[in-house]
Motif scaffolding. Sequence first.
Motif, short mmCIF file in Angstrom:
data_model
loop_
_atom_site.label_atom_id
_atom_site.label_comp_id
_atom_site.label_asym_id
_atom_site.label_seq_id
_atom_site.Cartn_x
_atom_site.Cartn_y
_atom_site.Cartn_z
N ASN A 73 0.81 -1.21 0.00
CA ASN A 73 0.00 0.00 0.00
C ASN A 73 0.85 1.26 0.00
OD1 ASN A 73 -2.80 -0.65 -0.06
ND2 ASN A 73 -2.63 -1.49 2.01
N TRP A 77 -1.59 4.37 7.22
CA TRP A 77 -2.97 4.04 7.58
C TRP A 77 -3.78 5.32 7.78
CZ3 TRP A 77 -5.53 4.91 12.31
CH2 TRP A 77 -6.75 4.26 12.44
N HIS A 126 -9.83 -0.63 -0.42
CA HIS A 126 -10.25 -0.31 0.94
C HIS A 126 -11.78 -0.41 0.93
CE1 HIS A 126 -9.58 2.57 4.62
NE2 HIS A 126 -10.13 1.42 4.94
N TRP A 278 -8.70 -4.53 2.58
CA TRP A 278 -8.95 -4.39 4.01
C TRP A 278 -10.17 -3.49 4.16
CZ3 TRP A 278 -6.06 -1.18 1.26
CH2 TRP A 278 -6.00 0.17 1.60
N SER A 286 -9.05 -8.15 6.82
CA SER A 286 -8.50 -8.11 5.47
C SER A 286 -8.84 -9.40 4.74
CB SER A 286 -6.98 -7.94 5.52
OG SER A 286 -6.36 -9.01 6.23
N HIS A 345 0.30 6.92 15.04
CA HIS A 345 0.35 6.09 13.82
C HIS A 345 1.35 6.60 12.79
CE1 HIS A 345 -3.12 4.20 15.58
NE2 HIS A 345 -3.84 5.31 15.50
N ARG A 365 1.63 -0.89 8.50
CA ARG A 365 2.03 -0.62 7.12
C ARG A 365 3.53 -0.88 6.98
NH1 ARG A 365 -1.32 2.56 3.65
NH2 ARG A 365 -3.44 1.80 4.01
#
Length: 425
Positions: A73, A77, A126, A278, A286, A345, A365
């Motif tokens: 990705n 996030w 997503h 996910w 996911s 995050h 991630r």
Amino acid sequence: MSTAGILWEHTNGEGIPETRLSSGKEADLVVIGGGFTGCSAALQAARSGASVIVLEAETIAHGGSGRNVGLVNAGLWLPPDDVVATMGEAAGTRLIEELGQGPATVFSLVQEFAIACEAVQNGTLHLAHAPGGFRDLENRFRQGNRFGAPLQLLDRDETIRRTGSTEFHGALLDPRAGTVQPRAYCNGLARAALGLGAQIYQNSPVTRVERAGKSWRVHANGEVVTAPRLLLATNAYHTLAEGAYAPEYVVVNYCQFATAPLTEAQRAKVLPGREGCWDTALVMSSIRTDESGRLIVGGMGNTDGPAAQIHARWARRKLQRLYPDLGDVPFEHHWRGKIAMTRDHIPKVVEFGPDAYAVFGYSGRGICPGTVIGTAAAKALLGEGPDALPLPVVRKYAERFKKLMGAYYEFGASLTHATRPGLMG
């Protein structure tokens, strides 16, 4: 359910000799940890002509890198606006832009070094698990496009066509992204680094780290590696060693369940484009398929803990809800991995001593940020300085209530998986 273990170990088409450190060594850079970050740093160092030694306590990709979902990705996030709000406009925008190139970097390395890792660059989805989730995707779509990301908002009908499931309310497609077999990708990076002159020692746990003059002395297997520069890249699988810096993060567990290979007819209906997916649920889950047609269902939770059966029963219900025709297909593999979560995050690069960085906190991630930041960390340590990194270097970082927050996440996942049969986790 079979207990065959981690699927990625069984389908790994890449590997390197399991050489242990058995004598003292010197190098320009010593890396502790053989995951995405450490192997990317080793590859970059070797490409630049520097001597580099990697010390891995177990085997390459033993930790989170070999237990990853395998979603390549772009970005983090967090939505872009949240990244900017947390980091500031200049720093946030730079991180968004550089991690936006993450998939291109990963797939370029796969092609350049012919890494056999089941790479598929058909995008990721997503998925909106509820109407409110679709509104969240609309917001992410607007933000992403504003920062130049080529995102596409898909309606329910198109989402049904791509997933083969009627349970979602729409999706956000990122065509830059894709999937890999994560353990194979990481081992491929290690193989490429070895081929360019890096030294990689597995089954060589570090027991002590010390500063001596202008060098770092790293002890493992009763031997010492000496280097003027040090990169700590253990992330969620850090173990304490005497004198070593200890990165701080909250441990979040993520478990996965892989079915037996589906039939050709089933594969034509279930994620026929092989996008990795996910969802928008608070307790995220996911789905993806692998090259052999296994469907892999993942969700937060520790399948090695007291709630193991709760998570296993949830996975079965999840499969039945998403794909009623597959409800009886057996799970042949299940495993769990640990995620290093930071409270904001955002990944951290901590300079804990002269020419010494610790990189951690990808918050789920790992593939692209690990590759991008690991590569940049090697550049920074080997002469380009901290400006080579896509995010600011800090001198210290502390995470409050680590054990309490870890228990909170596990309790939430267990409660959700025990009480909600549908897509809400």
